[in-house]
Design an enzyme around this catalytic site. Structure first.
Site, PDB file in Angstrom:
ATOM      1  N   HIS A   1      19.034  27.298 -12.279  1.00 34.05           N
ATOM      2  CA  HIS A   1      19.790  28.368 -12.939  1.00 34.05           C
ATOM      3  C   HIS A   1      19.176  29.736 -12.685  1.00 34.05           C
ATOM      4  O   HIS A   1      17.958  29.916 -12.788  1.00 34.05           O
ATOM      5  CB  HIS A   1      19.830  28.131 -14.452  1.00 34.05           C
ATOM      6  CG  HIS A   1      20.466  26.827 -14.835  1.00 34.05           C
ATOM      7  ND1 HIS A   1      21.780  26.523 -14.570  1.00 34.05           N
ATOM      8  CD2 HIS A   1      19.964  25.742 -15.467  1.00 34.05           C
ATOM      9  CE1 HIS A   1      22.062  25.321 -15.040  1.00 34.05           C
ATOM     10  NE2 HIS A   1      20.968  24.818 -15.575  1.00 34.05           N
TER      11      HIS A   1
ATOM     12  N   THR B   1      -3.346  -5.565   0.492  1.00 29.95           N
ATOM     13  CA  THR B   1      -2.734  -4.249   0.711  1.00 29.95           C
ATOM     14  C   THR B   1      -3.553  -3.481   1.748  1.00 29.95           C
ATOM     15  O   THR B   1      -3.017  -2.657   2.484  1.00 29.95           O
ATOM     16  CB  THR B   1      -2.616  -3.434  -0.599  1.00 29.95           C
ATOM     17  OG1 THR B   1      -3.905  -3.103  -1.087  1.00 29.95           O
ATOM     18  CG2 THR B   1      -1.826  -4.185  -1.652  1.00 29.95           C
TER      19      THR B   1
ATOM     20  N   LYS C   1       0.871  -1.185   0.000  1.00 25.49           N
ATOM     21  CA  LYS C   1       0.000   0.000   0.000  1.00 25.49           C
ATOM     22  C   LYS C   1       0.900   1.225   0.000  1.00 25.49           C
ATOM     23  O   LYS C   1       1.684   1.430   0.932  1.00 25.49           O
ATOM     24  CB  LYS C   1      -0.899  -0.009   1.237  1.00 25.49           C
ATOM     25  CG  LYS C   1      -2.012   1.005   1.158  1.00 25.49           C
ATOM     26  CD  LYS C   1      -3.056   0.666   0.088  1.00 25.49           C
ATOM     27  CE  LYS C   1      -4.267  -0.006   0.677  1.00 25.49           C
ATOM     28  NZ  LYS C   1      -5.206  -0.449  -0.385  1.00 25.49           N
TER      29      LYS C   1
HETATM   30  O1  LIG Z   1      27.949  23.730 -11.282  1.00 23.60           O
HETATM   31  C1  LIG Z   1      27.778  23.529 -12.522  1.00 23.60           C
HETATM   32  N1  LIG Z   1      28.117  22.321 -13.034  1.00 23.60           N
HETATM   33  C2  LIG Z   1      27.950  22.027 -14.352  1.00 23.60           C
HETATM   34  O2  LIG Z   1      28.277  20.898 -14.821  1.00 23.60           O
HETATM   35  C3  LIG Z   1      27.410  23.030 -15.181  1.00 23.60           C
HETATM   36  N2  LIG Z   1      27.103  23.076 -16.525  1.00 23.60           N
HETATM   37  C4  LIG Z   1      26.586  24.312 -16.762  1.00 23.60           C
HETATM   38  O3  LIG Z   1      26.163  24.716 -17.895  1.00 23.60           O
HETATM   39  N3  LIG Z   1      26.556  25.054 -15.620  1.00 23.60           N
HETATM   40  C5  LIG Z   1      27.063  24.269 -14.612  1.00 23.60           C
HETATM   41  N4  LIG Z   1      27.256  24.495 -13.294  1.00 23.60           N
END
Ligand SMILES: O=c1[nH]c(=O)c2[nH]c(=O)[nH]c2[nH]1
Length: 301
Positions: A250, A57, A12
């Site tokens: 990013h 379950t 479960k």
């Molecule tokens: O810390 C990072 N590692 C990467 O492998 C990578 N590749 C990327 O484009 N930016 C980053 N930053």
């Protein structure tokens, strides 16, 4: 050619259990998500529809709730061990049990400057996780425990570089010596023993992960992950391996030049995808074989 049944397990998934400790006016709360999976002699259910060995379950769910009384005093790892051992010890067709747990933290509400006895605010922070696998009975019984956390969202606004990387004809990324580094960290660690002060150790590991992220001057997320793993293993004998998974959230400098404005690392576009996904495991060279420790059921932990 023959067609054969491969690995199988059933249980479960995601029992959402809330345990309130109400022995005193000041209550306590545990909020968990528990998945159970049984492994053993269940081939007949798949091959000929014979349920004789199949503990429903639904029964696994009821057992998870009954054992939740223990969550009044036990850590999630202790609860998982007790539940897994119950299935293996008491249910004859079961040869192995896997329990996966998420633990959601609540913080006591503060009302008129005082912590309230029975009102909490759910932490938006990370989720603590654990898994327990138990196999065999009596002296032959073995247990594998992992602890962990997920969704630890963490960001530093400097102290991170990324330069000197391999370049080819498709590389357009500019090197940087000062960037925002952010991730939503998942970490899982494997114990070499079940004699552990589980809650204390969790707090200790969490603080090392945050500390290393903050204090290591990062040349890449890869380096930060390794330093996190190394520091955890150095500080905690009971842990033999740690696995880390970190999406690189990013933050791209926004082009304010179009408006005649300068942007000295002040305004970023926080992109959500695609993201770099950096993963590493760090282990002791004498770590025991992981056995089924990482054989996941729901993929929750
Ligand atoms: O810390 C990072 N590692 C990467 O492998 C990578 N590749 C990327 O484009 N930016 C980053 N930053």
């Amino acid at each position: 050619m023959a067609i054969i049944l491969g690995d199988h397990q059933y249980g479960k998934a995601e029992n959402r259990i809330v345990r309130i400790v109400r022995d005193a006016p000041r209550h306590e709360i545990r909020d968990v998500n528990v998945s159970t999976a049984l492994r053993g002699d269940f081939a007949a259910a798949h091959l000929v529809g014979d349920q004789a060995n199949v503990l429903p379950t639904d029964t696994q769910k009821q057992t998870a709730y009954a054992f939740a009384k223990r969550l009044g005093r036990d850590s999630i790892e202790e609860y998982g061990l007790a539940l897994a051992r119950h299935f293996v010890d008491e249910v004859s067709p079961v040869t192995g049990a896997r329990i996966e747990i998420e633990d959601f933290a609540w913080t006591r509400a503060v009302v008129d400057g005082v912590e309230h006895d029975h009102t909490w605010v759910r932490n938006g922070q990370e989720v603590r996780t654990a898994s327990v696998t138990v196999e065999g009975r009596g002296d032959a019984q073995r247990a594998w425990v992992t602890g962990g956390l997920k969704d630890l969202v963490i960001l530093k606004s400097t102290g991170s570089e990324f330069r000197g990387f391999y370049e080819d004809e498709f590389t357009i990324l500019e090197p940087t010596t000062d960037r925002v580094m952010a991730t939503s960290l998942t970490a899982r660690w494997r114990f070499g023993t079940t004699q552990v002060a589980w809650d204390e150790l969790y707090a200790g590991v969490r603080s090392i992960l945050v500390d290393r992220f903050a204090l290591v001057h990062s040349l890449a997320l890869q380096q930060t992950l390794y330093e996190m793993g190394r520091a955890v293993l150095e500080a905690h004998e009971a842990i033999v391996e740690i696995r880390l998974s970190a999406p690189n959230k990013h933050h791209f400098l926004y082009d304010l030049g179009r408006f005649g404005l300068t942007n000295h690392g002040e305004v970023y576009h926080a992109d959500d995808r695609p993201y770099g996904l950096i993963q590493a495991s760090v282990t002791r060279d004498d770590a025991p074989d992981p056995g089924p420790a990482w054989h996941q059921y729901t993929g929750l932990v």
